[in-house]
Scaffold this active site. Structure first.
Site, PDB file in Angstrom:
ATOM      1  N   ASP A  67      -1.143  28.591  -8.478  1.00 27.95           N
ATOM      2  CA  ASP A  67      -0.380  28.251  -7.271  1.00 27.95           C
ATOM      3  C   ASP A  67       0.823  27.341  -7.534  1.00 27.95           C
ATOM      4  O   ASP A  67       1.840  27.431  -6.870  1.00 27.95           O
ATOM      5  CB  ASP A  67      -1.298  27.577  -6.233  1.00 27.95           C
ATOM      6  CG  ASP A  67      -2.072  26.394  -6.818  1.00 27.95           C
ATOM      7  OD1 ASP A  67      -1.885  26.076  -8.008  1.00 27.95           O
ATOM      8  OD2 ASP A  67      -2.880  25.790  -6.082  1.00 27.95           O
ATOM      9  N   HIS A  68       0.726  26.471  -8.554  1.00 22.55           N
ATOM     10  CA  HIS A  68       1.773  25.457  -8.727  1.00 22.55           C
ATOM     11  C   HIS A  68       3.015  25.973  -9.449  1.00 22.55           C
ATOM     12  O   HIS A  68       4.059  25.338  -9.400  1.00 22.55           O
ATOM     13  CB  HIS A  68       1.222  24.259  -9.510  1.00 22.55           C
ATOM     14  CG  HIS A  68       0.425  23.304  -8.686  1.00 22.55           C
ATOM     15  ND1 HIS A  68      -0.705  23.681  -7.999  1.00 22.55           N
ATOM     16  CD2 HIS A  68       0.600  21.987  -8.424  1.00 22.55           C
ATOM     17  CE1 HIS A  68      -1.195  22.628  -7.370  1.00 22.55           C
ATOM     18  NE2 HIS A  68      -0.416  21.594  -7.599  1.00 22.55           N
ATOM     19  N   ASP A 118      -6.817  18.256  -9.137  1.00 19.07           N
ATOM     20  CA  ASP A 118      -5.685  18.157  -8.218  1.00 19.07           C
ATOM     21  C   ASP A 118      -6.036  17.112  -7.170  1.00 19.07           C
ATOM     22  O   ASP A 118      -7.177  17.058  -6.698  1.00 19.07           O
ATOM     23  CB  ASP A 118      -5.442  19.506  -7.544  1.00 19.07           C
ATOM     24  CG  ASP A 118      -4.130  19.492  -6.791  1.00 19.07           C
ATOM     25  OD1 ASP A 118      -3.111  19.927  -7.365  1.00 19.07           O
ATOM     26  OD2 ASP A 118      -4.119  19.022  -5.630  1.00 19.07           O
ATOM     27  N   ARG A 134       2.695  15.223   1.096  1.00 18.63           N
ATOM     28  CA  ARG A 134       3.311  14.148   0.299  1.00 18.63           C
ATOM     29  C   ARG A 134       4.808  14.099   0.552  1.00 18.63           C
ATOM     30  O   ARG A 134       5.425  15.155   0.757  1.00 18.63           O
ATOM     31  CB  ARG A 134       3.097  14.401  -1.189  1.00 18.63           C
ATOM     32  CG  ARG A 134       1.684  14.178  -1.585  1.00 18.63           C
ATOM     33  CD  ARG A 134       1.525  13.407  -2.862  1.00 18.63           C
ATOM     34  NE  ARG A 134       0.225  12.767  -2.773  1.00 18.63           N
ATOM     35  CZ  ARG A 134      -0.663  12.741  -3.751  1.00 18.63           C
ATOM     36  NH1 ARG A 134      -0.369  13.260  -4.914  1.00 18.63           N
ATOM     37  NH2 ARG A 134      -1.813  12.144  -3.573  1.00 18.63           N
ATOM     38  N   SER A 159      -2.201   7.861 -11.854  1.00 13.15           N
ATOM     39  CA  SER A 159      -3.030   9.065 -11.898  1.00 13.15           C
ATOM     40  C   SER A 159      -3.885   9.081 -13.165  1.00 13.15           C
ATOM     41  O   SER A 159      -3.612   8.371 -14.129  1.00 13.15           O
ATOM     42  CB  SER A 159      -2.148  10.315 -11.853  1.00 13.15           C
ATOM     43  OG  SER A 159      -1.790  10.695 -13.157  1.00 13.15           O
ATOM     44  N   ARG A 178      -4.097  11.212 -15.377  1.00 16.36           N
ATOM     45  CA  ARG A 178      -3.507  12.140 -16.349  1.00 16.36           C
ATOM     46  C   ARG A 178      -3.981  11.869 -17.794  1.00 16.36           C
ATOM     47  O   ARG A 178      -3.690  10.835 -18.375  1.00 16.36           O
ATOM     48  CB  ARG A 178      -1.985  11.953 -16.255  1.00 16.36           C
ATOM     49  CG  ARG A 178      -1.182  12.951 -16.984  1.00 16.36           C
ATOM     50  CD  ARG A 178       0.272  12.720 -16.669  1.00 16.36           C
ATOM     51  NE  ARG A 178       0.542  12.765 -15.218  1.00 16.36           N
ATOM     52  CZ  ARG A 178       1.671  12.379 -14.654  1.00 16.36           C
ATOM     53  NH1 ARG A 178       2.655  11.930 -15.397  1.00 16.36           N
ATOM     54  NH2 ARG A 178       1.841  12.465 -13.357  1.00 16.36           N
TER      55      ARG A 178
HETATM   56  S1  SF4 Z   1      -0.543  19.370  -1.896  1.00 16.89           S
HETATM   57 FE1  SF4 Z   1      -0.724  20.059  -3.990  1.00 16.89          FE
HETATM   58  S2  SF4 Z   1      -2.068  21.832  -3.885  1.00 16.89           S
HETATM   59 FE2  SF4 Z   1      -1.345  21.435  -1.821  1.00 16.89          FE
HETATM   60  S3  SF4 Z   1       0.421  22.756  -1.552  1.00 16.89           S
HETATM   61 FE3  SF4 Z   1       1.148  20.763  -2.193  1.00 16.89          FE
HETATM   62  S4  SF4 Z   1       1.283  20.889  -4.419  1.00 16.89           S
HETATM   63 FE4  SF4 Z   1       0.014  22.578  -3.735  1.00 16.89          FE
END
Ligand code: SF4
Length: 778
Positions: free
Chosen positions: A107-108, A172, A467, A664, A666
């Site tokens: 997805d990313h 994630d 975000r 994070s 990471r």
């Molecule tokens: S919050 Fe993270 S998992 Fe959800 S759409 Fe945005 S980038 Fe993708």
């Protein structure tokens, strides 16, 4: 293969969930005997997943925010960026299959440029080798592989795998989305995930608990999004740190399952470990609508395990002060009086009700004109969300108008996209001017190409994502990003201005008359005709895994097979140079920056070229990312110097300040120093997760016995760390500081290794131990 699991798969899953519930039952009964009081839902799930028997009568276990617990998660979810290194590390353990059910979601990596089909096609071409690797590894090691275009990790997990009472970890930060279906779901670093996939347990700080008591019912423009935006404004971005947020109360039961997921998803924005709701009828409805009636039946039989004990709500309803018996903090929200919110720019806790937005625009000089409006993402693209957004679009279409600014839609999954295409919501959105992007993260994670925007041009966007830190959406720090519910975003796109309030402002119809938007009608939480079954989005594990070869091109600059780190050679560290003495804050993002390095996350050698590029040098006026090369006395970048040392087989040391490695989890921040030859990090103090990551990768993590000793370390000093053969838990370690003038100082260093962690150091890494176990004859 389709989005619905077959009857047999659902039954198999239900059988394993039965075993999970049996374990929950046993552990919870033991806890009840020891501590005779009502239990919250997060307590029940955590206790039910303890990896070892602990004495619940002891006062120093289960101390919130202080003691640690070791857990056995039920599932792991990986996305396509962080998943690469996770799988490469898992492969180091030498197992034939993952020890717990695991899925991979592409997805990313899909960049939003034009529209869904073209963008997905381009991503398939550009990321082909990464997708080949993920798919072949998934087939070989027994993981489910969700193809590019299948959907965003958290939406797909909610539709297929989340279940009440379960414990899941994911690589994630928005993994907590599954809390909407009553699961404790927690975002972790890749190494944690690799270890759980390899059969190890997982350690976590026993979290504090924040209760959010919901009363009333959402109405008019208010939506689940506004619940979490309101909580964020109260708790701020760090208010949930090391805490689980539990939603309960009569209002909680009025929110749909997907609405609950929106709320738990964005708990990540306040730093919460995760958020959760108790199992209820809304979750049952969603489970049945997504082809999982067997799991709903099972959950109905175990409601007592999957819900907060009733007495808690009764006691808190009687008197709010009773909450101290169950929660560290209580927040109360009356849903009936909740106003829609807009938050931002640049932080999700900068919240105000929409009625105050115009005032803030004037006060803070925000740009009122919206450049682009965006709805969807893993946070807000449920059937209910899209139906409410489409309701607003329909009102505009009836009046013959379109949005004044570009409107982008990112569906959360192919199942949602196909269902709203069939049921007409998508058509309504397109009719007012919407463009549909891929079922992927795209503009939510900076994967958004905006060639029309000039470099450095300030602009305002409004999204229904989660975000909004600077640069998050399009990589441009000048973009001011505001967040609201999908229906509100549509209204603002029609108004074209951030100051537009659908509560009070009017729009002009095609015929010149003025009209006000009505609040969207109550939308169905699941489609009347069921979700559309879509095919060719999922690849199951191979029936003959032995025949599958994991695809890694030797010449790739995106992927590199990991080699085990060498064992410790039983020798003390003698007179090692200091690569960097870091001053002040040094997050994992400063140790291993993201941005353009994102594409090298699967290639340890390549990504090591970013080592400490964001770190502030304690010398040279706070130079960032570079320091003195002791081989030639020149100022050079840290990764360059580290490579020079590595070439000469010279180990080296990092000196850190307070809370070194915060941020994070990471794992690259521990792997890249280790790869380039870091023997030890000596800091005033560590962020705990990074400290553990260093230990796991075989880097010695030490702290100054006296934090003031940090200042004794000079740039040209050499450091010896001695007596390593007698390293023992709690025993200080001796260090000799060799100053350039020949003077020597002895410092006492401390460590927090336990006996098994010391084995990680001796073996070269934690995964080397797993590997050795696999290799050992039965
Ligand atoms: S919050 Fe993270 S998992 Fe959800 S759409 Fe945005 S980038 Fe993708």
């Amino acid at each position: 293969m389709s989005n619905f699991q077959s009857k047999i798969e659902v039954e198999t899953t239900a059988n394993s969930i039965t075993k999970i519930y049996e374990k929950l039952q046993t552990k919870i009964s033991t806890l009840r005997k020891a501590r005779d009081r009502p239990l919250t839902i997060s307590e029940k799930i955590l206790i039910g997943h303890l990896a070892e028997n602990i004495d619940f009568n002891s006062y120093d276990v289960l101390v919130r925010g202080k003691s640690y617990v070791i857990l056995n998660p039920d599932r792991v979810a990986l996305q396509d960026v962080t998943g690469q290194m996770t799988i490469l590390q898992f492969m180091l353990a030498g197992l034939k299959r993952t020890a717990v059910p695991t899925t991979v979601h592409c997805d990313h990596l899909i960049q939003a440029r034009l529209r869904s089909d073209l963008d997905t096609k381009a991503a398939l071409y550009e990321n082909n080798e990464v997708y080949q690797f993920l798919e072949s590894a998934s087939r070989k090691y027994g993981m489910g592989f969700w193809k590019p275009g299948a959907g965003i990790i958290h939406q797909v997990v909610l539709e297929n795998y989340a279940f009440p009472g379960g414990l899941m970890i994911g690589t994630d930060s928005h993994t907590p989305n599954a809390g909407g279906l009553g699961m404790l779901a927690i975002g972790v670093g890749g190494l944690d995930a690799a270890e759980v996939m390899a059969g190890m347990s997982w350690e976590i700080l026993y979290p504090k608990r924040i209760g959010v008591y919901l009363t009333g019912e959402l109405n008019r423009w208010a939506s689940p999004k506004d619940v979490i935006l309101s909580v964020a404004s109260k708790l701020t971005v760090s208010g949930g740190t090391n805490a689980i947020i539990e939603y309960f109360g009569p209002g909680a039961r009025t929110v749909s399952c997907t609405g609950k997921a929106t709320i738990t998803n964005m708990g990540a924005e306040i730093g919460a470990t995760c958020s959760v709701f108790s199992y209820d009828k809304r979750m049952e409805t969603y489970l049945r609508a997504t082809g999982r009636s067997a799991i709903a039946d099972l959950a109905n039989k175990h409601v007592d395990l999957l819900t907060q004990d009733q007495q808690i709500e009764e006691k808190i309803c009687e008197n709010r002060e009773n909450s101290i018996n169950y929660f560290d903090q209580l927040i109360e929200i009356d849903l009936s009086s909740l106003e829609p919110y807009i938050v931002g720019p640049h932080t999700p806790d900068l919240a105000r009700p929409i009625s105050k937005m115009a005032e803030d625009i004037k006060k803070y000089n925000y740009l009122d004109t919206i450049s682009v409006a965006l709805i969807g993402s893993c946070t807000n693209s449920s059937y209910e969300d899209m139906s409410r957004a489409a309701d607003v679009a329909e009102q505009a279409r009836e009046k013959g108008i379109k949005t004044k600014v570009p409107l982008q839609v990112t569906p959360g999954s192919e199942m949602i996209r196909a269902t709203i295409e069939r049921d007409g919501q998508m058509e309504l959105l397109k009719d007012i001017g919407a463009n549909v992007l891929a079922n992927a993260c795209g503009p939510c994670i900076g994967q958004w190409s905006r060639p029309e925007l000039k470099k450095g041009e300030p602009n305002t966007i409004i999204t229904s994502y989660n975000r909004n830190f600077p640069g998050r959406n399009d990589g441009r720090r000048e973009t001011m990003n505001f967040i609201g519910s999908p229906e509100l975003v549509i209204a603002l796109a029609l108004g074209g201005r951030l100051s537009f309030s659908p509560l009070t402002d009017e729009l002009t119809a095609k015929d010149g008359t003025s009209f006000k938007l009505n609040p969207p009608k109550k939308a169905p939480e699941i489609p009347e005709n069921g979700f559309k079954d879509v095919k060719d989005i999922y690849v199951p594990p191979a029936d003959d895994p032995e025949s599958v070869e994991v695809s890694i091109n030797k010449n790739s600059d995106r992927l590199q097979k990991l080699e085990p780190f060498p064992k410790w050679d039983d020798k003390d560290f003698e007179k090692l140079p200091i690569l960097a003495k870091v001053s002040g804050k040094c997050t994992t993002d400063q140790i291993s920056p993201a941005g353009p390095w994102l594409m090298y996350r699967g290639h340890l050698d390549k990504i090591s070229d970013n080592l400490l590029l964001g770190a502030v040098n304690a010398y040279h006026d706070g130079e960032v990312g570079s320091g003195k090369n002791t081989l030639n006395d020149k100022i050079e970048s840290f990764p360059h110097i580290a490579r020079e040392y590595k070439k000469r087989a010279l180990k080296w040391i990092i000196v850190g300040d307070n809370n070194y490695g915060e941020g994070s989890s990471r794992e690259h921040a521990a792997m890249t120093p280790r790869y380039l030859g870091c023997a030890a990090v000596v800091a005033r103090s560590f962020a705990r997760i990074h400290e553990t990551n260093l230990k796991k990768q075989g880097v010695l993590a030490l702290t100054f016995g006296d934090p003031m000793d940090y200042s004794k370390i000079m740039e040209d000093d050499r450091i010896s760390i001695i007596g390593l053969n007698s390293l023992r838990p709690t025993k200080p370690v001796n260090c000799i500081l060799h100053h350039v003038n020949g003077r020597e100082e002895v410092l006492s260093l401390l460590h927090s290794y336990n006996e098994s962690q010391l084995e990680w150091f001796r073996a070269g890494s934690a995964l080397n131990i797993l590997h050795a176990k696999e290799e050992a004859p039965d």
